[in-house]
Design an enzyme around this catalytic site. Structure first.
Site, PDB file in Angstrom:
ATOM      1  N   ASP A   1       1.490  -1.437  -0.239  1.00 10.20           N
ATOM      2  CA  ASP A   1       0.119  -0.025  -0.115  1.00 10.20           C
ATOM      3  C   ASP A   1       0.542   1.199   0.060  1.00 10.20           C
ATOM      4  O   ASP A   1       2.039   1.277   0.290  1.00 10.20           O
ATOM      5  CB  ASP A   1      -1.006  -0.125   0.850  1.00 10.20           C
ATOM      6  CG  ASP A   1      -1.926   0.995   1.220  1.00 10.20           C
ATOM      7  OD1 ASP A   1      -2.436   0.954   0.489  1.00 10.20           O
ATOM      8  OD2 ASP A   1      -2.127   2.551   1.520  1.00 10.20           O
TER       9      ASP A   1
HETATM   10  C1  LIG Z   1       3.056   7.483  -5.809  1.00  4.66           C
HETATM   11  C2  LIG Z   1       2.398   7.620  -7.328  1.00  4.66           C
HETATM   12  C3  LIG Z   1       1.094   5.995  -7.409  1.00  4.66           C
HETATM   13  N1  LIG Z   1       1.310   5.383  -8.094  1.00  4.66           N
HETATM   14  C4  LIG Z   1       0.125   4.702  -7.751  1.00  4.66           C
HETATM   15  C5  LIG Z   1       0.937   3.136  -6.940  1.00  4.66           C
HETATM   16  C6  LIG Z   1      -0.564   2.201  -6.870  1.00  4.66           C
HETATM   17  O1  LIG Z   1      -0.969   1.557  -8.073  1.00  4.66           O
HETATM   18  C7  LIG Z   1      -1.566   3.428  -6.299  1.00  4.66           C
HETATM   19  C8  LIG Z   1      -1.096   3.718  -4.692  1.00  4.66           C
HETATM   20  O2  LIG Z   1      -2.524   3.246  -3.848  1.00  4.66           O
HETATM   21  P1  LIG Z   1      -2.585   1.753  -3.384  1.00  4.66           P
HETATM   22  O3  LIG Z   1      -3.691   2.012  -2.766  1.00  4.66           O
HETATM   23  O4  LIG Z   1      -1.683   1.296  -2.534  1.00  4.66           O
HETATM   24  O5  LIG Z   1      -2.677   0.162  -4.889  1.00  4.66           O
HETATM   25  P2  LIG Z   1      -4.176   0.234  -5.377  1.00  4.66           P
HETATM   26  O6  LIG Z   1      -5.521   0.413  -4.364  1.00  4.66           O
HETATM   27  O7  LIG Z   1      -3.981   1.022  -7.453  1.00  4.66           O
HETATM   28  O8  LIG Z   1      -3.316  -1.641  -6.087  1.00  4.66           O
HETATM   29  P3  LIG Z   1      -4.617  -2.086  -4.301  1.00  4.66           P
HETATM   30  O9  LIG Z   1      -4.707  -1.512  -3.483  1.00  4.66           O
HETATM   31  O10 LIG Z   1      -5.426  -3.533  -5.757  1.00  4.66           O
HETATM   32  O11 LIG Z   1      -2.530  -3.082  -4.638  1.00  4.66           O
HETATM   33  O12 LIG Z   1      -0.857   4.570  -6.569  1.00  4.66           O
HETATM   34  C9  LIG Z   1       2.030   4.950  -9.346  1.00  4.66           C
HETATM   35  O13 LIG Z   1       2.230   4.202 -10.353  1.00  4.66           O
HETATM   36  N2  LIG Z   1       2.914   6.109  -9.605  1.00  4.66           N
HETATM   37  C10 LIG Z   1       3.421   7.043  -7.849  1.00  4.66           C
HETATM   38  O14 LIG Z   1       4.596   7.598  -8.734  1.00  4.66           O
END
Ligand SMILES: Cc1cn([C@H]2C[C@H](O)[C@@H](COP(=O)(O)OP(=O)(O)OP(=O)(O)O)O2)c(=O)[nH]c1=O
Length: 188
Positions: free
Chosen positions: A66
């Protein structure tokens, strides 16, 4: 075999790039921060809850994560609107912030978890830059409202720590945790 407890396309892509074979099982975990919980405690707890929320065979290694963005003690999750994305990027521009990813490995009734931190610096964006970026649609499924690996890459001037941690999975730290849990690439 690794079971990725995530629907994040970025987390799948990172495991693929690292040559770690996996299958996906999506957990149904509500991501709500508890009163008084620090950002570190929050991302670690959610990673553990996601890893515990999927069924797994004893020989499988469940991986969950997360990610959240912290600036001035504010925790920035995924923006729910263009206005919210603009607010986040306005807060992030021209300065450094921290991206935290809680990561968890679960194998055979044992659970390992930790939090990886990366410092990210944004260029001083203009209001027009921010409005154009928010209108691109990229912010909406990203913590902090930006994707370092996407259109926002042209705005990131400095990264101190693991780059993949910002994208959503500190893959080097994860690999160390997997090996500590008894995982071997030879297992496939
Ligand atoms: C800061 C940042 C975040 N992110 C994304 C990664 C994660 O997918 C999202 C953070 O949300 P999360 O809640 O961590 O993950 P998610 O909901 O996408 O997936 P799951 O809970 O099923 O594992 O933001 C990027 O792709 N690039 C970036 O630079």
């Amino acid at each position: 075999m690794i079971v990725l407890a995530s629907q994040s396309p970025r987390r799948k892509e990172i495991l693929r790039m690292a040559g770690l074979p996996f299958t996906v099982r999506v957990p149904g975990v509500e991501e709500v921060r508890q009163a008084g919980e620090t950002a570190h405690q929050y991302v670690e707890r959610l990673a553990r809850e996601k890893a515990l929320a999927v069924d797994a065979l004893p020989q499988e290694f469940v991986v969950a994560a997360d990610t959240t963005v912290v600036v001035d003690e504010h925790v920035l999750e995924k923006p729910a609107s263009e206005a919210e994305a603009i607010g986040m990027l306005t807060r992030l521009r021209g300065r450094q912030h921290v991206v935290l990813t809680g990561v968890c490995v679960r194998h055979n009734h044992q659970v390992w978890s930790g939090v990886e931190s990366t410092a990210v610096t944004f260029a001083p964006l203009t209001d027009a830059d921010i409005q154009a970026y928010a209108a691109s649609g990229e912010p909406f499924d990203k913590a902090g409202g930006y994707a370092i690996q996407g259109l926002a890459s042209k705005y990131i001037t400095r990264v101190e720590g693991c780059f993949f941690n910002v994208v959503g999975l500190p893959v080097a730290r994860l690999y160390e945790m997997l090996k500590a849990a008894g995982y071997s690439l030879a297992l496939g």
